[in-house]
Scaffold this motif. Structure first.
Motif, PDB file in Angstrom:
ATOM      1  N   ALA A  57      62.065 -55.572 -37.275  1.00 32.63           N
ATOM      2  CA  ALA A  57      61.167 -55.753 -36.001  1.00 32.63           C
ATOM      3  C   ALA A  57      62.166 -56.899 -35.114  1.00 32.63           C
ATOM      4  CB  ALA A  57      59.949 -56.632 -36.792  1.00 32.63           C
ATOM      5  N   VAL A  58      62.623 -57.896 -35.769  1.00 34.88           N
ATOM      6  CA  VAL A  58      63.113 -58.952 -35.028  1.00 34.88           C
ATOM      7  C   VAL A  58      64.610 -58.460 -34.187  1.00 34.88           C
ATOM      8  CG1 VAL A  58      64.607 -61.255 -35.052  1.00 34.88           C
ATOM      9  CG2 VAL A  58      62.236 -60.755 -36.102  1.00 34.88           C
ATOM     10  N   SER A  59      65.037 -57.593 -34.881  1.00 37.01           N
ATOM     11  CA  SER A  59      66.315 -56.783 -34.263  1.00 37.01           C
ATOM     12  C   SER A  59      65.733 -56.009 -33.162  1.00 37.01           C
ATOM     13  CB  SER A  59      67.131 -55.986 -35.278  1.00 37.01           C
ATOM     14  OG  SER A  59      67.675 -56.651 -36.389  1.00 37.01           O
ATOM     15  N   ALA A  60      64.801 -55.314 -33.212  1.00 38.56           N
ATOM     16  CA  ALA A  60      64.317 -54.607 -31.866  1.00 38.56           C
ATOM     17  C   ALA A  60      63.903 -55.344 -30.650  1.00 38.56           C
ATOM     18  CB  ALA A  60      63.416 -53.718 -32.278  1.00 38.56           C
ATOM     19  N   VAL A  61      63.202 -56.585 -31.178  1.00 39.31           N
ATOM     20  CA  VAL A  61      62.645 -57.578 -30.077  1.00 39.31           C
ATOM     21  C   VAL A  61      63.778 -58.060 -29.552  1.00 39.31           C
ATOM     22  CG1 VAL A  61      61.138 -59.629 -29.877  1.00 39.31           C
ATOM     23  CG2 VAL A  61      60.336 -57.699 -31.094  1.00 39.31           C
ATOM     24  N   LEU A  86      67.251 -69.201 -24.849  1.00 40.54           N
ATOM     25  CA  LEU A  86      66.751 -69.854 -26.047  1.00 40.54           C
ATOM     26  C   LEU A  86      65.923 -68.804 -27.134  1.00 40.54           C
ATOM     27  CD1 LEU A  86      65.467 -72.924 -24.431  1.00 40.54           C
ATOM     28  CD2 LEU A  86      67.162 -72.830 -26.251  1.00 40.54           C
ATOM     29  N   VAL A  87      65.298 -68.067 -26.488  1.00 35.66           N
ATOM     30  CA  VAL A  87      64.446 -66.953 -27.124  1.00 35.66           C
ATOM     31  C   VAL A  87      65.545 -65.937 -27.922  1.00 35.66           C
ATOM     32  CG1 VAL A  87      62.982 -64.777 -27.089  1.00 35.66           C
ATOM     33  CG2 VAL A  87      62.548 -66.967 -25.558  1.00 35.66           C
ATOM     34  N   ARG A  88      66.478 -65.621 -27.377  1.00 34.90           N
ATOM     35  CA  ARG A  88      67.316 -64.970 -28.181  1.00 34.90           C
ATOM     36  C   ARG A  88      68.186 -65.634 -29.348  1.00 34.90           C
ATOM     37  NH1 ARG A  88      70.505 -61.664 -23.362  1.00 34.90           N
ATOM     38  NH2 ARG A  88      69.709 -63.417 -22.081  1.00 34.90           N
ATOM     39  N   PHE A  89      68.531 -66.818 -28.917  1.00 27.09           N
ATOM     40  CA  PHE A  89      69.082 -67.684 -30.072  1.00 27.09           C
ATOM     41  C   PHE A  89      68.058 -67.756 -31.146  1.00 27.09           C
ATOM     42  CE2 PHE A  89      70.249 -71.497 -32.091  1.00 27.09           C
ATOM     43  CZ  PHE A  89      71.804 -71.644 -32.264  1.00 27.09           C
ATOM     44  N   GLY A  90      66.841 -68.192 -30.958  1.00 27.22           N
ATOM     45  CA  GLY A  90      65.862 -68.198 -31.991  1.00 27.22           C
ATOM     46  C   GLY A  90      65.635 -66.903 -32.737  1.00 27.22           C
ATOM     47  N   LEU A  91      65.645 -65.876 -32.050  1.00 28.13           N
ATOM     48  CA  LEU A  91      65.773 -64.520 -32.850  1.00 28.13           C
ATOM     49  C   LEU A  91      66.872 -64.165 -33.811  1.00 28.13           C
ATOM     50  CD1 LEU A  91      64.173 -62.650 -29.693  1.00 28.13           C
ATOM     51  CD2 LEU A  91      63.057 -63.125 -31.877  1.00 28.13           C
ATOM     52  N   VAL A  92      67.995 -64.676 -33.084  1.00 26.93           N
ATOM     53  CA  VAL A  92      69.396 -64.435 -33.935  1.00 26.93           C
ATOM     54  C   VAL A  92      69.247 -65.322 -35.278  1.00 26.93           C
ATOM     55  CG1 VAL A  92      71.916 -64.981 -33.892  1.00 26.93           C
ATOM     56  CG2 VAL A  92      70.722 -63.644 -32.057  1.00 26.93           C
ATOM     57  N   ALA A  93      68.691 -66.578 -34.981  1.00 28.92           N
ATOM     58  CA  ALA A  93      68.492 -67.315 -36.291  1.00 28.92           C
ATOM     59  C   ALA A  93      67.512 -66.745 -37.082  1.00 28.92           C
ATOM     60  CB  ALA A  93      68.038 -68.754 -35.878  1.00 28.92           C
ATOM     61  N   THR A  94      66.682 -66.360 -36.602  1.00 24.51           N
ATOM     62  CA  THR A  94      65.461 -65.720 -37.519  1.00 24.51           C
ATOM     63  C   THR A  94      66.193 -64.234 -38.153  1.00 24.51           C
ATOM     64  OG1 THR A  94      63.858 -66.341 -35.809  1.00 24.51           O
ATOM     65  CG2 THR A  94      63.327 -64.224 -37.497  1.00 24.51           C
ATOM     66  N   VAL A  95      67.134 -63.674 -37.823  1.00 21.57           N
ATOM     67  CA  VAL A  95      67.760 -62.398 -38.480  1.00 21.57           C
ATOM     68  C   VAL A  95      68.526 -63.138 -39.501  1.00 21.57           C
ATOM     69  CG1 VAL A  95      69.577 -60.793 -38.063  1.00 21.57           C
ATOM     70  CG2 VAL A  95      67.797 -60.998 -36.353  1.00 21.57           C
ATOM     71  N   VAL A  96      69.184 -64.130 -39.398  1.00 20.22           N
ATOM     72  CA  VAL A  96      69.863 -64.773 -40.420  1.00 20.22           C
ATOM     73  C   VAL A  96      69.286 -65.223 -41.432  1.00 20.22           C
ATOM     74  CG1 VAL A  96      71.449 -66.730 -40.818  1.00 20.22           C
ATOM     75  CG2 VAL A  96      71.881 -65.506 -38.770  1.00 20.22           C
ATOM     76  N   LEU A 125      66.124 -73.449 -36.675  1.00 19.49           N
ATOM     77  CA  LEU A 125      66.426 -73.078 -35.426  1.00 19.49           C
ATOM     78  C   LEU A 125      65.547 -71.815 -34.946  1.00 19.49           C
ATOM     79  CD1 LEU A 125      70.308 -73.391 -35.991  1.00 19.49           C
ATOM     80  CD2 LEU A 125      68.863 -74.868 -34.508  1.00 19.49           C
ATOM     81  N   ALA A 126      65.037 -71.062 -35.761  1.00 17.50           N
ATOM     82  CA  ALA A 126      64.208 -70.020 -35.336  1.00 17.50           C
ATOM     83  C   ALA A 126      63.198 -70.378 -34.418  1.00 17.50           C
ATOM     84  CB  ALA A 126      63.816 -69.105 -36.689  1.00 17.50           C
ATOM     85  N   HIS A 127      62.723 -71.720 -34.665  1.00 10.97           N
ATOM     86  CA  HIS A 127      61.651 -72.031 -33.570  1.00 10.97           C
ATOM     87  C   HIS A 127      61.932 -72.340 -32.138  1.00 10.97           C
ATOM     88  CE1 HIS A 127      60.125 -73.180 -38.022  1.00 10.97           C
ATOM     89  NE2 HIS A 127      58.997 -72.832 -37.250  1.00 10.97           N
ATOM     90  N   LEU A 128      63.271 -72.170 -31.860  1.00 15.02           N
ATOM     91  CA  LEU A 128      63.671 -72.359 -30.503  1.00 15.02           C
ATOM     92  C   LEU A 128      63.130 -70.988 -29.694  1.00 15.02           C
ATOM     93  CD1 LEU A 128      67.237 -73.494 -30.956  1.00 15.02           C
ATOM     94  CD2 LEU A 128      65.342 -74.509 -30.074  1.00 15.02           C
ATOM     95  N   MET A 129      62.792 -69.927 -30.391  1.00 12.03           N
ATOM     96  CA  MET A 129      62.344 -69.062 -29.705  1.00 12.03           C
ATOM     97  C   MET A 129      60.755 -69.099 -29.019  1.00 12.03           C
ATOM     98  SD  MET A 129      61.198 -66.301 -32.965  1.00 12.03           S
ATOM     99  CE  MET A 129      60.200 -66.751 -34.158  1.00 12.03           C
TER     100      MET A 129
END
Length: 209
Positions: A57-61, A86-96, A125-129
């Motif tokens: 889901a996060v990869s699609a978003v 910032l949104v994309r950085f947080g999403l990448v951190a969520t993927v990790v 860091l995911a909270h940066l999204m």
């Protein structure tokens, strides 16, 4: 002097653009659902399903927010660029974070703890999204670049996170889980769903006939 009539042409006619919006919308719903069931015991089937679903889901978003920023880059300016970044950085951190959750239980015991420690900065860091969503939403409001419900939902990201998590901690069980989820994955899923629906509407530009 007569003004020539204008026709309209789609700027999102590529196959990739055609499916980005629906994929983002579906990803938003799946992310919210996965977050609600994220408290499954580590190593269980439910835990694995929740993390695999969240990862997809996060990869699609992530792809969707890239498309959203490209579409509105000129209107949103530097503030929008910071917010989207910032949104994309947080999403990448969520993927990790999801990857660490999935890989950790399969590692030998002495390495599982190391993987768990590696997941702490990722989830932090995911909270940066949420912060990025608020900045992006403010840029959207300033430029009137998107429908107001989309901009407001994005702008609410960080304030709702802070207020909701605090309220969940104060209320305690049995309300804490639902309130905290609503302030995190729930509200993020709603904002992302609106972004996906916005992307699903093909943008048109006027050109001289």
């Amino acid at each position: 002097m007569r003004t020539r009539p204008h026709t309209y042409t789609n700027v999102d006619d590529s196959e990739r653009g055609r499916f980005t919006g629906p994929a983002t919308a579906i990803g938003a719903v799946v992310f919210a659902a996965a977050g609600y069931f994220a408290d499954q015991p580590s190593g269980s089937a439910g835990y694995a399903v929740s993390n695999v679903a969240g990862l997809a889901a996060v990869s699609a978003v992530l792809i969707g927010f890239g498309a959203f920023h490209r579409r509105h880059r000129a209107e949103l300016g530097r503030l929008g660029a910071w917010g989207a970044g910032l949104v994309r950085f947080g999403l990448v951190a969520t993927v990790v974070g999801y990857l660490v959750n999935l890989v950790g239980p399969s590692l030998p015991e002495r390495y599982e703890a190391v993987a768990a420690l590696a997941g702490i900065p990722a989830w932090s860091l995911a909270h940066l999204m949420y912060a990025g969503a608020t900045v992006l939403g403010l840029a959207c409001l300033r430029a009137a670049a998107v429908p107001r419900p989309v901009a407001v939902a994005l702008t609410c990201g960080l304030p709702v996170l802070l207020a909701g998590v605090g309220a969940g901690l104060a209320l305690g069980e049995p309300y804490a889980h639902v309130v905290t989820w609503a302030a995190t994955e729930g509200q993020a899923g709603l904002a992302w769903l609106l972004v996906g629906l916005r992307l699903s509407v093909r943008r048109q530009i006027a050109v001289a006939a």
